[in-house]
Design a protein around this motif. Structure first.
Motif, PDB file in Angstrom:
ATOM      1  N   GLU A 227       0.852  -1.189   0.000  1.00 30.27           N
ATOM      2  CA  GLU A 227       0.000   0.000   0.000  1.00 30.27           C
ATOM      3  C   GLU A 227       0.890   1.242   0.000  1.00 30.27           C
ATOM      4  N   PHE A 228       0.580   2.155  -0.907  1.00 26.80           N
ATOM      5  CA  PHE A 228       1.343   3.387  -1.052  1.00 26.80           C
ATOM      6  C   PHE A 228       0.647   4.540  -0.326  1.00 26.80           C
ATOM      7  N   PHE A 235      -0.023   4.953  -8.872  1.00 24.44           N
ATOM      8  CA  PHE A 235      -0.100   4.908 -10.330  1.00 24.44           C
ATOM      9  C   PHE A 235       1.287   4.756 -10.959  1.00 24.44           C
ATOM     10  N   ARG A 236       2.296   5.373 -10.357  1.00 26.80           N
ATOM     11  CA  ARG A 236       3.661   5.253 -10.878  1.00 26.80           C
ATOM     12  C   ARG A 236       4.155   3.818 -10.788  1.00 26.80           C
ATOM     13  N   LYS A 247      -5.270  -5.063  -8.157  1.00 24.84           N
ATOM     14  CA  LYS A 247      -5.051  -3.623  -7.973  1.00 24.84           C
ATOM     15  C   LYS A 247      -6.290  -3.025  -7.312  1.00 24.84           C
ATOM     16  N   GLN A 248      -6.087  -2.225  -6.257  1.00 23.98           N
ATOM     17  CA  GLN A 248      -7.198  -1.558  -5.583  1.00 23.98           C
ATOM     18  C   GLN A 248      -6.895  -0.060  -5.494  1.00 23.98           C
ATOM     19  N   GLU A 249      -7.391   0.661  -6.490  1.00 27.04           N
ATOM     20  CA  GLU A 249      -7.106   2.086  -6.598  1.00 27.04           C
ATOM     21  C   GLU A 249      -7.603   2.861  -5.381  1.00 27.04           C
ATOM     22  N   SER A 250      -8.783   2.480  -4.846  1.00 29.00           N
ATOM     23  CA  SER A 250      -9.371   3.218  -3.717  1.00 29.00           C
ATOM     24  C   SER A 250      -8.499   3.152  -2.466  1.00 29.00           C
ATOM     25  N   LYS A 251      -7.660   2.113  -2.373  1.00 26.10           N
ATOM     26  CA  LYS A 251      -6.798   1.936  -1.200  1.00 26.10           C
ATOM     27  C   LYS A 251      -5.320   2.169  -1.515  1.00 26.10           C
ATOM     28  N   GLN A 253      -3.524   0.192  -3.194  1.00 27.54           N
ATOM     29  CA  GLN A 253      -2.910  -1.109  -2.920  1.00 27.54           C
ATOM     30  C   GLN A 253      -2.728  -1.922  -4.194  1.00 27.54           C
ATOM     31  N   VAL A 254      -1.641  -2.692  -4.204  1.00 27.81           N
ATOM     32  CA  VAL A 254      -1.431  -3.682  -5.262  1.00 27.81           C
ATOM     33  C   VAL A 254      -1.050  -5.007  -4.611  1.00 27.81           C
TER      34      VAL A 254
END
Length: 293
Positions: A227-228, A235-236, A247-251, A253-254
């Motif tokens: 988690e970033f 995104f980077r 991939k979980q954009e809302s968190k 997290q990948v």
């Protein structure tokens, strides 16, 4: 020579039911798990080891004795928990255990009493009216009462509540430390992973894999969740050449799949990112089982 050995054993009931060309060897002091779905062939295999069934081809031996021809002698040396418990006619659990002790010539009941205490069993209850859990506890006590060197256990924790399951696994840990040989079927992956040295997976009556549990747990293919802190870093990171599982954009997290040889590459890449956390999703026996099925 392995203590328990099954060679090319087949019992064909027709229509694809039965067991086919089973090959297994279990060394003295080894704790061996036998895993598969209902109807896969676990109980059929165990009933051959106990001498209740005769194979159409192949053989099964325990300590050099033929499981069919020498079944009476073998039974004297083994603690056995059946998959389906059907007690003989006895008024109470106490009376049943007393009769079992007489059959095997057991005079010192101290070890049996210690197992009764650990399993929190009230053996004075009516045998036929016992709950499934109480019957299972009684069968466990009966299998362990002589402190045998070999245990053959068919789904031994069925009917036990979570606390009693933990207590039973502690008992098996003690047996393992004593150097006992244990062959145990189960559909509970966690208990097999906890107690067993090796595990065999059976499907449709055929063995599909035999592995050491340590080899499964220390799989070279790892899965990491990262988690970033910022969405910009998230995104980077997606432009990096890793194998993305989820991939979980809302968190931010990948989840990525990384082989051991590429761990250093991952760590170097992450130096340029602000990470909130990174964790490894441990590879389990259940993961392995599902991948094969």
């Amino acid at each position: 020579m392995p203590l328990i050995e099954i060679k090319n054993m087949t019992k064909d009931y027709g229509s694809g039911r039965g067991i086919f060309d089973i090959d297994l060897s279990i060394e003295k002091g080894e704790v061996f798990g036998f895993v598969g779905t209902n109807g896969a062939g676990k109980t059929t295999t165990i009933r051959h080891l106990m001498g209740f069934l005769k194979p159409q081809s192949g053989s099964a031996t325990i300590n050099g004795l033929d499981c069919w021809k020498d079944s009476a002698e073998i039974k004297k040396r083994i603690g056995y928990i059946p998959g389906e418990i059907a007690f003989p006619d006895a008024p109470t659990g106490t009376e049943f255990l007393k009769r079992q002790a007489e059959l095997v010539g057991l005079n010192n009941m101290s070890y049996m009493e210690s197992i009764i205490k650990k399993m929190q069993l009230d053996p004075t209850a009516n045998l036929k009216r016992m709950s499934k859990g109480m019957k299972q506890k009684t069968a466990i006590v009966a299998s362990l009462m002589t402190d045998p060197d070999i245990l053959i256990l068919d789904e031994p924790t069925t009917g036990l509540d979570p606390l009693m399951r933990v207590e039973f696994l502690d008992i098996l840990d003690e047996q393992k430390k004593k150097g006992k040989t244990i062959f145990m079927s189960s559909h509970m992956f966690e208990e097999v992973e906890h107690i067993c040295d090796k595990v065999a997976l059976i499907k449709d009556g055929k063995l599909i894999a035999v592995k050491s549990t340590s080899e499964i747990k220390h799989n070279e293919d790892k899965v990491y969740k990262i988690e970033f802190i910022s969405q910009q870093d998230y995104f980077r990171f997606l432009s990096e050449s890793f194998d993305f599982v989820d991939k979980q954009e809302s968190k931010n997290q990948v989840i990525i799949h990384v082989h051991d040889r590429d761990i250093n590459t991952l760590m170097k890449a992450l130096k340029s990112y602000n990470i909130k956390f990174i964790s490894e999703n441990k590879y389990t026996l259940e993961n392995y089982f599902k991948s094969l099925y």
